[in-house]
Write a protein that holds these residues in place. Sequence first.
Motif: not given
Length: 406
Positions: A189-197, A203-204, A226-229, A241-247
Amino acid sequence: MQTTPKGLRLHIGLYGRRNVGKSSLLNAVTGQEVAIVSDVAGTTTDPVEKAMELLPIGPVLFIDTAGVDDVGALGQKRIEKTRHAIKRTDVAVLVAEGESWGDFEEELLQSFDTAAVTAIVVFNKVDRSTPARERVVALRENGRQVVEMVASERRGVAEFKQALLNVVPESFLEPPPIVGDLVSPGEMVVLVVPIDLEAPKGRLILPQVQTMRDILDSDAYCAVLKESELQSCLDNLRRPPALLVTDSQAFLEVGRDTPQEVPMTSFSILFARFKGDLPTFAEGAAAIDRLQVGDRVLVAEACTHHPVGGDIGREKIPAWLNQHVGGELVFDVVSGQDFPDDVTPYKLVVHCGSCTFNRRQLLSRIVQCCQAGVPVTNYGVAIAFSLGMLERALGPFPDALARLEG
Ligand code: SF4
């Protein structure tokens, strides 16, 4: 298709004299024609079972005990079978008609109490005969849930579901897996986690961590990025991937970069399902297109403080909905335990992610809205809809997608 083992289903026993409408009740509640009752005297002494998914409760097994009021040898046999059925009943539903309440019903209630089985009393066919008020009051004073229905016309279905929800043992209200049923062992699974302000320092956030834990519990694995990667990750994988989960924040960008064949959703959608009733939320989101200038919309926040993304319910969603209808809607915001008894003035209810509520609390509100005929959705589903991403984000959830598409 994944099936729930019989032992994990809520066993709902239907009891009552013959011809009180147990079969119609089942059809009304499930919205299906399920002929499970034989009303022909003497044809069967065995309870008939029907397994199904009963939203918003989840997997249930209805046990129909046929008529147990008849006398004679066969009647005695049925009574014994009924006693056996009580032993494996989690919630008993005693169906009666107002006029014919008598010792038979009282004895059944006694049997439920002796076996410590919670019972709901349904007075069916109230268009023909209503139960005596004193009886209803007395039953309620004894802590019974009492529902009045005309099952053949589907009247009282929401009240029945609410009564069921009120008495369902906590263990049966366990939420569905977060992603465990969407990925198989050994899948990625790919998890997309933006790290912004807005991301908390160092932490997550909890939904991200819970998703990772569920992936590990499922013997699958994940890449967190992160989305940039994302592009470089997808390019380097030997199989998709079997699944992609994004913020939700990165929905549009991630949607653009992710091939259509990769199932994709958001953390908010996963948690809308985990906490609430995703198909109902999807149907509620579809109602956004029917809103008109001047309509009232209720925004409900489950807690009185709002630590994460404080302006979503009070600013972002109202601004977007106003823009969507091309004028001003009227918004009311409630928080914490405040929730109106009457939601009929509203054309839509938008609920927060309910991280501080248990599942029963949120499901009760959902049932209340459905009962009033008011569409209900939640922040995450509404945001996906506003971005034009809901259809894609519901791809992994065909039942919810079907409700969105009507
Ligand atoms: S999602 Fe709801 S319960 Fe969670 S922090 Fe926001 S308002 Fe509170």
